[in-house]
Design a protein around this motif. Structure first.
Motif: not given
Length: 255
Positions: A140-162
């Motif tokens: 049961t995720p916190a609904p208000g945190g879902l957009p922020l989680a998406a931003v974090l996943l994109v940033l994390g993917a960019a950092a770890f790919t580099a």
């Protein structure tokens, strides 16, 4: 008599088109590789079930599945963007694939951006699989945190790919294989991926908290458990993304 070509230089593909084509190619290559799929899907699912049905995350959240899911999503990023891309790119260098790409207008930056697109595409599949499984297990995720989680996943993917490309583009393939696999184990265990950085030993905690793995893991836990934003996590990930991206673009070697 053969007429001369009338194709104008303006008909050539733009850099954005070249990057998108490279991204599609990289995505197909990742999805057709059995070893990559094990790293991307099977191992994160095993971690999800293992953490959910044990008491390893007691005290993080009231239910194990709520505590486990953010960490497993972080593991997905590290597996695909760092370990998977690092190993694949390292052996592409050995077999001359990157030497061939160096003769095209794609360039280092284009190659990196194309791989980021591929990582994000595969990560989207991972997120669907992991989140669907977690929901079936009672997440049961916190609904208000879902957009922020998406931003974090994109940033994390960019950092770890580099970071993965920086290693793969500067050391031998065997060294890349050893470094990325060892880093995967260490980050998953004590790097803030599956377990909060606060649970690490006090003498090493300040270092772990500055790692992109801990920033992503703790940031996702804040977003998906509490529905709150973690400013330090966002800042640390942004800095790692910029520095690793610049370093990979500058020092990446085609052969």
């Amino acid at each position: 008599m053969t007429q001369p070509s009338t194709q104008r230089p303006g008909n050539a593909a733009s850099q954005a088109q070249r990057i998108l084509c490279q991204g599609r190619y990289e995505t197909r290559a990742m999805l057709s590789n059995g070893e990559q799929l094990v790293i991307a899907i099977v191992l994160p699912l095993m971690a999800l079930f293992g953490l959910t049905f044990t008491n390893l995350l007691d005290g993080v959240e009231t239910t194990a599945i709520n505590a486990a899911t953010p960490g497993v999503l972080t593991l997905c990023v590290v597996s695909t963007a760092f370990t998977g891309q690092g190993i694949a790119t390292g052996f592409d260098r050995r077999y001359g694939v990157l030497r061939f790409l160096s003769t095209t207008p794609l360039g280092r930056a284009g190659l990196i951006y194309g791989k980021v697109i591929a990582v994000l595409s595969v990560l989207a599949i991972q997120v669907v699989v992991i989140c669907s499984t977690a929901l079936l297990l009672g997440w049961t995720p916190a609904p208000g945190g879902l957009p922020l989680a998406a931003v974090l996943l994109v940033l994390g993917a960019a950092a770890f790919t580099a970071l993965g490309l920086l290693i793969a583009g500067t050391v031998r393939p065997e060294a890349t294989l050893a470094i990325t696999n060892l880093a995967w184990v260490l980050l998953a265990g004590i790097g803030g991926v599956l377990f909060p950085a606060a649970s690490s030993p006090a003498f090493i905690r300040p270092v772990i908290e500055l790692l992109p793995s801990a920033a992503l893991g703790d940031g996702l836990r804040s977003a998906l458990i509490d529905g709150s934003a973690s400013g330090p996590s966002l800042l640390i990930l942004a800095v790692w993304t910029v520095l690793a991206g610049l370093a990979a673009t500058r020092y990446f070697k085609w052969n």
